[in-house]
Scaffold this active site. Sequence first.
Site, PDB file in Angstrom:
ATOM      1  N   VAL A  77       0.802  -1.217   0.000  1.00 12.72           N
ATOM      2  CA  VAL A  77       0.000   0.000   0.000  1.00 12.72           C
ATOM      3  C   VAL A  77       0.842   1.277   0.000  1.00 12.72           C
ATOM      4  O   VAL A  77       0.311   2.364  -0.233  1.00 12.72           O
ATOM      5  CB  VAL A  77      -0.970  -0.018   1.206  1.00 12.72           C
ATOM      6  N   TYR A  78       2.134   1.175   0.239  1.00 13.13           N
ATOM      7  CA  TYR A  78       2.985   2.364   0.251  1.00 13.13           C
ATOM      8  C   TYR A  78       3.069   2.940  -1.174  1.00 13.13           C
ATOM      9  O   TYR A  78       3.661   2.350  -2.076  1.00 13.13           O
ATOM     10  CB  TYR A  78       4.391   2.053   0.758  1.00 13.13           C
ATOM     11  N   THR A  79       2.462   4.111  -1.327  1.00 14.95           N
ATOM     12  CA  THR A  79       2.390   4.792  -2.621  1.00 14.95           C
ATOM     13  C   THR A  79       1.857   3.850  -3.706  1.00 14.95           C
ATOM     14  O   THR A  79       2.358   3.804  -4.825  1.00 14.95           O
ATOM     15  CB  THR A  79       3.759   5.364  -3.041  1.00 14.95           C
TER      16      THR A  79
END
Length: 349
Positions: free
Chosen positions: A52-54
């Site tokens: 989900v990071y960026t």
Amino acid sequence: MEHRTLGSSGCAVSTYALGTMTFGAETDEAGSHAQLDAFVEAGGTLVDTADVYTAGTSEEIIGRWLAARPAEVRDSVVLATKGRFPMGEGPNDVGLSRRHLQRALDASLRRLGVDEVDEYQVHSWDPLTPLEETLSTLDDAVRAGKVRYVGLSNYTGWQVQKAVAVARELGLSAPVTLQPQYNLLVREVEWEVVPSCLDAGLGLLPWSPLGGGWLTGKYTREERPTGATRLGEDPERGVEAYGRRSVQQRTWDVIDAVRSIADARGVPMSQVALAWLVDRPSVTSVILGARTLEQLQDNLGAAGLHLGAEETAALDAASDPAPADYPYGGPGVQQRSRPVEGGRGPRRR
């Protein structure tokens, strides 16, 4: 850089990890690769990311960095990622179901450009999916050679205990670590989460070790955050977060205590806050999240720094959240702000 085992497993990792939530958002690809290079050069091994990071960009940046580095550098990295949060608009693009986790893990492996990650962590509890389904899916990934170790993130004490108990009862791969928010301003995890991890043999991988920048000394009583800080660059978040924490006298007591020790030692406040955390019971590795190479290098200066008993006691006293109500404190109840000793946590290498 010192090393400890990943919880009660035999895998050794550096006592400071590189968090990559900024990659592709606050930090561009060149800056992200510079951070990775500096981290490895300093002896760091554990690199932590999440799908989900960026929206997957962080994993892609790490994948391209790994592909461009020699084999000895790639082999030195202990790579961890996470899955659980939305990666699409569909009802099955989120959660800890077998369907979502299998697809999420395969997508992470593609973005990272690897066949296997050292640790795959569930990013938070999923109240809709049976725990047996989640744990058996993770066990299948271990048996398939896609994952070496299993971890948890953002679980409460009872959730940690239940996950470990179910995994052991069913003969599945049990989690070896937990990622909680933990720092001098957020010590409530010591009431139940840390003792649960000590009892179960899980190592802690604390995130937000500097309390969103508060423990660096960049925020003051007299002035709201402005400029090149996380709170200053987001006015709405800055006003709300600053207002909530700045009205607590404990916040300033902690900052004053950290500053006093930092001044006496001649080191940045951030390094004192990190040194306090890295030596807490059950901690395996503290996750450093930096926007710039300079911030990371400042934090890496804490490697090898350990506080004395009097310094630790001063920080403990200033930061004690002091629960007043039953069952954590109050008349007739022994107050305990520090976790019990013991358990089968990480071991020094």
